[in-house]
Design a protein around this motif. Structure first.
Motif, short mmCIF file in Angstrom:
data_model
loop_
_atom_site.label_atom_id
_atom_site.label_comp_id
_atom_site.label_asym_id
_atom_site.label_seq_id
_atom_site.Cartn_x
_atom_site.Cartn_y
_atom_site.Cartn_z
N ALA A 1 28.41 24.86 26.64
CA ALA A 1 28.95 25.24 25.33
C ALA A 1 28.10 26.30 24.64
CB ALA A 1 29.05 24.00 24.43
N GLY A 2 26.99 26.69 25.27
CA GLY A 2 26.11 27.68 24.66
C GLY A 2 25.35 27.14 23.45
N GLU B 1 34.03 22.23 24.05
CA GLU B 1 33.70 21.99 25.46
C GLU B 1 34.20 20.62 25.91
OE1 GLU B 1 32.74 23.72 27.92
OE2 GLU B 1 32.15 22.16 29.35
N MET B 2 34.07 19.61 25.05
CA MET B 2 34.54 18.27 25.41
C MET B 2 36.07 18.26 25.56
SD MET B 2 31.86 16.53 25.93
CE MET B 2 32.39 14.82 26.03
N LYS C 1 22.81 17.58 28.30
CA LYS C 1 22.26 18.92 28.51
C LYS C 1 23.27 19.82 29.22
CE LYS C 1 17.90 19.11 27.17
NZ LYS C 1 17.48 20.12 26.19
N GLN C 2 24.03 19.26 30.16
CA GLN C 2 25.03 20.08 30.88
C GLN C 2 26.10 20.57 29.91
OE1 GLN C 2 26.25 17.23 33.77
NE2 GLN C 2 24.46 17.56 35.06
N ALA D 1 28.57 25.74 13.26
CA ALA D 1 29.08 26.86 14.06
C ALA D 1 28.41 26.94 15.43
CB ALA D 1 28.86 28.17 13.30
N GLU D 2 27.11 26.63 15.51
CA GLU D 2 26.37 26.86 16.76
C GLU D 2 26.28 25.62 17.64
OE1 GLU D 2 22.53 28.59 15.84
OE2 GLU D 2 23.44 30.20 14.66
#
Ligand code: AMP
Ligand code: GLY
Length: 427
Positions: free
Chosen positions: A113-114, A256-257, A107-108, A247-248
């Motif tokens: 990452a939006g 993000e990773m 979740k974080q 994309a999302e």
């Protein structure tokens, strides 16, 4: 290429079957494998979680690629140990595997990452969790933070059910230390699909989607299981939806990773809810789904092995996958008692007859070979019976024709796999 597949279920049988068909393959081992896998690979008696022994074996046999099926070896650091030994491993390192190992971590990352996901909160204290539930109201979802074999999630329709889940998971620790902290989140409504993307740390290649039937009973009722059947592609998951998910959800997560210095390599399995407001992430897994993997492998026409290697080498950007137009459907045959305590040792007959059904393919999961050569049940989910065809209905008919050719009084299956996607007249 010399390849070692780690695991011994239906998912690993499907991976071994597909890898065995590759013209690039020189030698295939599977640890520990099962009697079905033994038909296409050399099975090695090393447990899937015995990381040092797996690495030693791979070094000694000069393995070019280790392919990990289940999540446990990854959360134990199999990919890191392989890297340290100069071996290529398809699967994320321990840190990136936390995407599956901890729901709060997942979740974080999603928030950073939006990525669209259900609103959530994490609790280490039962009193605070209860107070939050009373503010939130029902329906609501209560989850053990850690790994609980897919059983640590309660979708509560009422506040009483949600509070009982807090008591069971955190106070009674019915899932052990996985319940030391809880995630409480909003309940999402829609069609649920499993989506898979191969990742090389920076680039992702969509592998496609499947729909799983997690409940043990007809009409998707009863307790949750590891999955009683799957089919692919799910009609609700259009190409436009796939683009949107890439994309999302997938690409922002990879970015993000990588930004965190723990790039994700392997297969990213996004459990999605297709809500009225668009696709939302339920959870990530860091491996193929079982039985979704069997459904995908049955549809894949091209060679799997070079794309698995490309994911390790960071060259997925130039890799391609070739799909035919086939639909696939997989029926799990489980031992009586599953998902509780399955009955072991019952004999299974008719496997050759089932394998001869046109369009059908059998994958072994929890089977063992007795001294006299008979195949017996040795687990909960025992066989994954697959069918392919030009339509989902044809795939379903092939799979159930094979199921009906199997003589196994000690087993059962659902008769309605695919019902959500089949036209009412075809059910
Ligand atoms: P998980 O172990 O997180 O995949 O959850 C197991 C199952 O619970 C999922 O496959 C969903 O069917 C359901 N589930 C989990 N989270 C949610 C949610 N936020 N809303 C609705 N259903 C959920
Ligand atoms: N079939 C769902 C899973 O493998 O987690």
């Amino acid at each position: 290429m010399r390849v070692l597949v780690v695991g011994g279920g239906g998912r690993e049988h499907a991976l071994c079957w597909k890898i065995a068909a590759s013209p690039l393959l020189a030698k295939l081992w599977c640890a520990p494998g099962n009697p079905g896998i033994a038909e296409v690979a050399d099975c090695v008696p090393i447990g899937a979680e015995d990381v040092p022994a797996l690495v030693a074996f791979a070094r000694e046999r000069q393995v070019d690629l280790v392919v990990c099926g289940p999540e446990a070896p990854l959360t134990l650091g199999l990919a890191d140990a392989c890297a340290a030994a100069g071996l290529r491993c398809f699967g994320p390192g321990r840190e990136a595997a936390r995407l599956e190992g901890s729901k709060a971590f997942c979740k974080q990352v999603a928030d950073a990452a939006g990525v669209p996901t259900a609103a959530w909160a994490r609790f280490d204290d039962a009193g605070a969790a209860r107070a939050h539930l009373r503010r939130h109201g029902a329906p609501v979802v209560v989850k053990a933070d850690g790994l609980a074999a897919g059983k640590g999630v309660v979708v509560a329709a009422t506040l009483e059910e949600a509070e009982a889940a807090v008591a069971d998971i955190m106070e009674s620790r019915i899932h052990g230390e996985a319940g030391a902290s809880l995630v409480i989140e909003d309940c999402l409504v829609g069609e649920e699909v499993s989506f898979f993307a191969l990742c090389d740390g920076t680039t992702a290649l969509p592998l496609g989607a499947a729909q799983d039937h997690k409940r043990v009973g007809a009409g998707d009722t009863g307790p949750n299981t590891g999955g009683m059947g799957a089919y692919s592609p799910p009609p609700a998951f259009t190409p436009a939806m796939q683009d949107r998910v890439m994309a999302e959800i997938i690409r922002p997560t990879l970015a993000e990773m990588a930004r965190r210095g723990t790039p994700f390599r392997g297969v990213l399995f996004a459990g999605l809810m297709l809500t009225a407001a668009g696709p939302k992430l339920i959870e990530f897994n860091v491996r193929f789904g079982d039985p979704e993997c069997q459904a995908l492998m049955l549809r894949l026409e091209g060679d799997l092995l070079p794309v698995l290697a490309a994911a390790c080498d960071g060259t997925l950007g130039t890799a391609t996958l070739r799909w035919g137009g086939a639909h696939s459907l997989v029926v799990i045959m489980a031992a009586e008692g599953y998902p509780g305590t399955p009955r072991r040792g019952t004999e299974i007959r008719g496997l050759d007859r089932a394998a001869a059904v046109p369009g059908a393919r059998l994958f072994h999961a929890g089977t063992a070979r007795r001294e006299d050569g008979a195949v017996v049940a040795q687990g909960g989910r025992v066989l994954a019976v697959g069918g392919t065809g030009p339509t989902l209905g044809a795939a379903r008919d092939a799979a159930y024709a094979a199921v009906d050719a199997i003589d196994w009084p000690g087993g059962f299956c659902r008769r309605d796999i695919g019902w959500r996607a089949l036209p009412p007249a075809a059910r």
